[in-house]
Design a protein around this motif. Structure first.
Motif, PDB file in Angstrom:
ATOM      1  N   TYR A 141     100.114  24.803  59.698  1.00  0.00           N
ATOM      2  CA  TYR A 141      98.806  25.407  59.904  1.00  0.00           C
ATOM      3  C   TYR A 141      98.198  25.011  61.258  1.00  0.00           C
ATOM      4  O   TYR A 141      97.626  25.854  61.961  1.00  0.00           O
ATOM      5  N   ALA A 142      98.310  23.738  61.623  1.00  0.00           N
ATOM      6  CA  ALA A 142      97.724  23.282  62.882  1.00  0.00           C
ATOM      7  C   ALA A 142      98.384  23.967  64.075  1.00  0.00           C
ATOM      8  O   ALA A 142      97.716  24.356  65.036  1.00  0.00           O
ATOM      9  N   LEU A 143      99.710  24.125  64.009  1.00  0.00           N
ATOM     10  CA  LEU A 143     100.416  24.803  65.099  1.00  0.00           C
ATOM     11  C   LEU A 143     100.010  26.272  65.174  1.00  0.00           C
ATOM     12  O   LEU A 143      99.829  26.819  66.273  1.00  0.00           O
ATOM     13  N   GLY A 144      99.848  26.914  64.015  1.00  0.00           N
ATOM     14  CA  GLY A 144      99.390  28.296  64.013  1.00  0.00           C
ATOM     15  C   GLY A 144      98.022  28.438  64.647  1.00  0.00           C
ATOM     16  O   GLY A 144      97.788  29.339  65.466  1.00  0.00           O
ATOM     17  N   LEU A 145      97.112  27.536  64.308  1.00  0.00           N
ATOM     18  CA  LEU A 145      95.770  27.583  64.893  1.00  0.00           C
ATOM     19  C   LEU A 145      95.809  27.322  66.396  1.00  0.00           C
ATOM     20  O   LEU A 145      95.048  27.933  67.162  1.00  0.00           O
ATOM     21  N   SER A 146      96.683  26.428  66.830  1.00  0.00           N
ATOM     22  CA  SER A 146      96.778  26.152  68.260  1.00  0.00           C
ATOM     23  C   SER A 146      97.302  27.369  69.019  1.00  0.00           C
ATOM     24  O   SER A 146      96.901  27.608  70.171  1.00  0.00           O
ATOM     25  N   GLU A 147      98.168  28.151  68.377  1.00  0.00           N
ATOM     26  CA  GLU A 147      98.642  29.389  69.004  1.00  0.00           C
ATOM     27  C   GLU A 147      97.528  30.430  69.065  1.00  0.00           C
ATOM     28  O   GLU A 147      97.391  31.148  70.064  1.00  0.00           O
ATOM     29  N   PHE A 148      96.709  30.511  68.011  1.00  0.00           N
ATOM     30  CA  PHE A 148      95.552  31.414  68.059  1.00  0.00           C
ATOM     31  C   PHE A 148      94.665  31.035  69.245  1.00  0.00           C
ATOM     32  O   PHE A 148      94.228  31.895  70.013  1.00  0.00           O
ATOM     33  N   TRP A 149      94.374  29.730  69.369  1.00  0.00           N
ATOM     34  CA  TRP A 149      93.521  29.243  70.453  1.00  0.00           C
ATOM     35  C   TRP A 149      94.133  29.566  71.816  1.00  0.00           C
ATOM     36  O   TRP A 149      93.433  30.014  72.731  1.00  0.00           O
ATOM     37  N   ARG A 150      95.430  29.358  71.932  1.00  0.00           N
ATOM     38  CA  ARG A 150      96.103  29.556  73.223  1.00  0.00           C
ATOM     39  C   ARG A 150      96.009  30.994  73.699  1.00  0.00           C
ATOM     40  O   ARG A 150      95.726  31.255  74.880  1.00  0.00           O
ATOM     41  N   VAL A 151      96.265  31.965  72.800  1.00  0.00           N
ATOM     42  CA  VAL A 151      96.319  33.368  73.247  1.00  0.00           C
ATOM     43  C   VAL A 151      94.938  34.005  73.322  1.00  0.00           C
ATOM     44  O   VAL A 151      94.800  35.113  73.837  1.00  0.00           O
ATOM     45  N   LEU A 152      93.903  33.314  72.824  1.00  0.00           N
ATOM     46  CA  LEU A 152      92.541  33.832  72.929  1.00  0.00           C
ATOM     47  C   LEU A 152      91.951  33.544  74.304  1.00  0.00           C
ATOM     48  O   LEU A 152      92.113  32.454  74.853  1.00  0.00           O
ATOM     49  N   ALA A 153      91.233  34.512  74.844  1.00  0.00           N
ATOM     50  CA  ALA A 153      90.474  34.311  76.075  1.00  0.00           C
ATOM     51  C   ALA A 153      89.225  33.489  75.766  1.00  0.00           C
ATOM     52  O   ALA A 153      88.762  33.458  74.620  1.00  0.00           O
ATOM     53  N   PRO A 154      88.665  32.803  76.744  1.00  0.00           N
ATOM     54  CA  PRO A 154      87.389  32.112  76.524  1.00  0.00           C
ATOM     55  C   PRO A 154      86.338  33.082  75.984  1.00  0.00           C
ATOM     56  O   PRO A 154      86.231  34.217  76.454  1.00  0.00           O
ATOM     57  N   GLY A 155      85.613  32.644  74.963  1.00  0.00           N
ATOM     58  CA  GLY A 155      84.646  33.523  74.314  1.00  0.00           C
ATOM     59  C   GLY A 155      85.257  34.385  73.226  1.00  0.00           C
ATOM     60  O   GLY A 155      84.543  35.159  72.579  1.00  0.00           O
ATOM     61  N   GLY A 156      86.568  34.229  73.008  1.00  0.00           N
ATOM     62  CA  GLY A 156      87.252  35.026  71.998  1.00  0.00           C
ATOM     63  C   GLY A 156      87.003  34.507  70.591  1.00  0.00           C
ATOM     64  O   GLY A 156      86.444  33.428  70.384  1.00  0.00           O
ATOM     65  N   ARG A 157      87.448  35.289  69.617  1.00  0.00           N
ATOM     66  CA  ARG A 157      87.180  34.975  68.209  1.00  0.00           C
ATOM     67  C   ARG A 157      88.441  35.090  67.370  1.00  0.00           C
ATOM     68  O   ARG A 157      89.210  36.050  67.508  1.00  0.00           O
ATOM     69  N   ALA A 158      88.637  34.114  66.482  1.00  0.00           N
ATOM     70  CA  ALA A 158      89.709  34.162  65.492  1.00  0.00           C
ATOM     71  C   ALA A 158      89.088  34.385  64.118  1.00  0.00           C
ATOM     72  O   ALA A 158      88.073  33.775  63.777  1.00  0.00           O
TER      73      ALA A 158
END
Length: 242
Positions: A141-158
């Protein structure tokens, strides 16, 4: 002649990716029907609420991770026709069904093979990242969340839409009984793969509570909130990248 795929392990940090892939490939042709039958259609309302959160800031590019047969990606595109919507999944059989649905509905989305724990996109590629009922299948789960964070632009939303473990109380007990005893029977009869619908309740019971998932998102860096839907059967977690 081969039998049904091996039932995957449940919970976080499990070596289950290949088993999850094989299981969903096996049930892909009946997956949409089963979702409607087993949720009595309530899942459509849940998806609409999660889509509203994902599109709140009019994202130009949206990535739907673990898109499956693309129900969520198609709803994103229907509600935001000017946004570019990409769906990613590591089960080709699911993506094929999604492409057929997209063509039938005349909705232009891109569906690509990809591993949620190693997304094939550059840093900061998307304004919104979504995952509907797929996050609990992640091996980490932590790795999945880190990938969400990585591909999101600043100000982006998951946005994560998922089944949390049933809460204490009468309704939670009834839902737990349904999940553990009724759902596997119906799912097994319709899909021909009883293990897949034994795995579903087991994976929900092993999933983090809403508070704990929110904590994992905050640890990744997200500003996080969540809300429960339909007496806590489902939950929407929203994480903003500041």
């Amino acid at each position: 002649m081969t039998g049904a795929p091996k039932k995957p392990s449940v919970g976080d940090r499990q070596d289950k990716g290949g088993d999850v892939q094989a299981m969903f490939a096996d049930i892909a042709p009946r997956y949409d029907l089963l979702n409607r039958v087993l949720s009595l259609g309530v899942d459509r309302g849940w998806r609409r609420e999660a889509v509203r959160e994902a599109l709140a800031f009019a994202p130009a590019r949206v990535l739907d991770v673990a898109t499956g047969t693309a129900d969520f990606a198609l709803e994103l595109k229907r509600r935001a026709p000017d946004s570019e919507v990409i769906g990613s999944d590591f089960v080709p059989q699911m993506l094929d069904i999604g492409r057929t649905k997209a063509a039938a509905r005349h909705l232009d989305i891109v569906l690509e093979e990809g591993d949620a724990l190693n997304l094939p996109y550059p840093d900061g590629s998307f304004d919104s990242v979504t995952c509907a009922f797929g996050f609990r299948n992640f091996a980490d789960y932590a790795l999945g969340l880190s990938e969400f964070w990585r591909v999101l632009a600043p100000g982006g939303r998951a946005v994560i839409l998922e089944f949390p473990p049933p809460r204490a109380g009468l309704f939670g007990s009834l839902f737990r009984f349904y999940f553990q005893h009724v759902l596997p029977r119906i799912g097994g009869l319709v899909s021909g793969n009883a293990d897949a619908y034994t795995y579903l309740p087991e994976s929900v019971l092993a999933f983090p509570t809403p508070d704990r998932l929110a904590g994992l998102m905050r640890a990744t860096g997200f500003r996080t909130r969540y809300r429960l839907l339909t007496f806590g059967i489902a939950a929407i977690h929203v994480g903003d990248k500041t």
